[in-house]
Write an enzyme that holds these catalytic residues in place. Structure first.
Site, PDB file in Angstrom:
ATOM      1  N   ASP A   6       0.741  -1.250  -0.115  1.00  0.00           N
ATOM      2  CA  ASP A   6      -0.024  -0.080   0.027  1.00  0.00           C
ATOM      3  C   ASP A   6       0.814   1.276  -0.147  1.00  0.00           C
ATOM      4  O   ASP A   6       2.045   0.986  -0.461  1.00  0.00           O
ATOM      5  CB  ASP A   6      -0.860   0.077   1.235  1.00  0.00           C
ATOM      6  CG  ASP A   6      -2.222   0.635   0.809  1.00  0.00           C
ATOM      7  OD1 ASP A   6      -2.350   1.889   0.488  1.00  0.00           O
ATOM      8  OD2 ASP A   6      -3.389   0.117   0.946  1.00  0.00           O
TER       9      ASP A   6
ATOM     10  N   HIS B  36       2.457   1.984  -3.008  1.00  0.00           N
ATOM     11  CA  HIS B  36       1.577   3.052  -4.064  1.00  0.00           C
ATOM     12  C   HIS B  36       2.317   4.605  -3.855  1.00  0.00           C
ATOM     13  O   HIS B  36       1.589   5.478  -3.903  1.00  0.00           O
ATOM     14  CB  HIS B  36       0.096   2.941  -3.123  1.00  0.00           C
ATOM     15  CG  HIS B  36      -0.720   1.799  -3.302  1.00  0.00           C
ATOM     16  ND1 HIS B  36      -1.893   1.524  -2.945  1.00  0.00           N
ATOM     17  CD2 HIS B  36      -0.175   0.462  -3.949  1.00  0.00           C
ATOM     18  CE1 HIS B  36      -2.507   0.233  -3.106  1.00  0.00           C
ATOM     19  NE2 HIS B  36      -1.342  -0.344  -3.892  1.00  0.00           N
TER      20      HIS B  36
END
Length: 406
Positions: A228, A251
């Site tokens: 993430d 991310h």
């Protein structure tokens, strides 16, 4: 002559009395050593070592040192609350292993709770200290039940002068580190962080850092491997520095998401000397559009500088329609205020997932898009580079192609 001798003597006495006198202090008051406590480990995963650690904090937490020796293992089967640790130094040279009980940890906010504590060091002096969230069971359960609520490994709320350094953090059930509650002067440095699943179920939502309402947070010399955001800059963060950070599989360095249900602001962020590997993006900004209960998003004075992009889908991305469909945003355009956003010194190669596209900048049609880009040399594997734009200024600094989305 007697008069002059007496006068001279009085002058000497006067000078002597004017000079500062030495204050006698007991050696203990000046050189009092810090109290040192080593918690007694139970030696079995069936024994919760948290009570022993709490006992050590009660004895040495006020200005003392708590040591977890190299080669030792402590099993933590419940929340470790560091309350009472003021001006204390927690030195983890061994292993802190949390239980993998999804029943116990379900619905818990934190595994290590640092709430309104001032002057705390949580560190490894040797680099051998490990904090293991033992998150595999949580990864597997969340794959079949997305409503399962998982705890953050290290949760800082309020307080000031907090240092987390030299440690390895691994396999949190959820986020690695969270800062909020108007915390001040928090430093993370020299950390190795990795979330790895042993099954086909990925370690979802394992943000490296969620930085919320806080002032003066520094993240430096850190490596993160996760699934993430590497660093998520959440509503209310102000004066955040992110430097010398390597992120893999993440991310990226993300501002947001902002404006989901209230007016949100992120400001004064400086991220530089970042290496981003195999990530969805290297850096980006995510804001909700107008309408549907969403609030106004404001992002001010943010610099992304000196990024080395290796196999990321995008080098830079602006999403003004986050959380809604394209058809919704056609009638409810983004209204975020992006002011003084600088993107400079980006180099490297994207993954090629979106062919030649290396950046996608979708600014809101009803917002402000004060963004500039310079020294931007990222290319697709083919050697070509396209930057998609919507509602960006003519002074952006790169050649734009229409068609931005998101």
């Amino acid at each position: 002559m007697l008069y002059y001798r007496n006068l001279a003597l009085l002058s000497l006495l006067s000078l002597s009395s004017a000079a500062p006198s030495q204050v006698e202090r007991s050696p203990d008051a000046v050189f009092k050593p810090r109290a040192v406590c080593t918690p007694t480990a139970g030696g079995s995963s069936s024994i919760d070592d948290v009570p022993a650690i709490r006992k050590a904090i009660s004895s040495c937490g006020n200005g003392g040192t708590i040591v977890f020796p190299a080669g030792s293992t402590y099993y933590l089967n419940s929340v470790l609350d560091l309350a009472g640790c003021s001006n204390c130094d927690i030195q983890v040279e061994g292993l802190l292993m949390f239980s993998g009980s999804t029943e116990y940890w379900g619905g818990k906010t934190a595994m290590i709770n640092i709430n309104k504590i001032n002057a705390l060091k949580l560190r490894s002096l040797t680099g051998s200290g490990v904090i293991d969230g033992n998150g595999q069971n949580a990864y597997d359960l969340f794959a079949s039940n997305s409503d399962y609520e998982r705890p953050t490994l290290l949760y800082i709320t309020g307080g000031s002068n907090i240092e987390v350094s030299g440690l390895r953090q691994r396999n949190p059930p959820n986020v690695f580190n969270s800062v909020k509650g108007d915390a001040k002067d928090v430093t993370f440095t020299n950390l190795r962080m990795d979330a790895t699943s042993r099954s086909d179920n990925p370690p979802k939502n394992t943000d490296g850092f969620d930085i919320g309402s806080s002032t003066h947070v520094t993240i430096s010399s850190v490596s993160v491997s996760n699934d993430d955001d590497c660093v998520a800059l959440k509503p209310g963060c102000n004066y955040v520095t992110v430097e010398n950070v390597t992120c893999t599989g993440s991310h990226g360095i993300s501002v947001g998401s902002l404006g989901k249900s209230s007016a949100d602001t992120v400001q004064n962020v400086y991220a530089h000397r970042i290496t981003m590997i195999d990530s969805t993006k290297a850096a980006g900004i995510k804001t909700y559009p107008s309408g549907n209960g969403h609030g106004l998003s404001t992002v001010k004075n943010v610099t992304f500088s000196d990024f080395n992009v290796r196999g990321c889908d995008y080098a830079f991305q602006i999403q003004s329609c986050y959380g809604e469909s394209a058809s919704y945003c056609a009638s409810h355009p983004g209204n975020a205020i992006l002011q003084d956003i600088i993107v400079k010194g980006f180099s490297g190669t994207t993954s090629g997932k979106d062919d030649w596209v290396v950046a996608d900048l979708n600014c809101g049609a009803r917002g402000t898009c004060d963004v500039s880009m310079s020294d931007f040399s990222v290319k697709a594997p083919s050697g070509k580079a396209t930057v998609l734009c919507a509602n960006t200024p003519s002074s952006l600094g790169v050649t734009c192609t229409s068609g931005a989305s998101g």
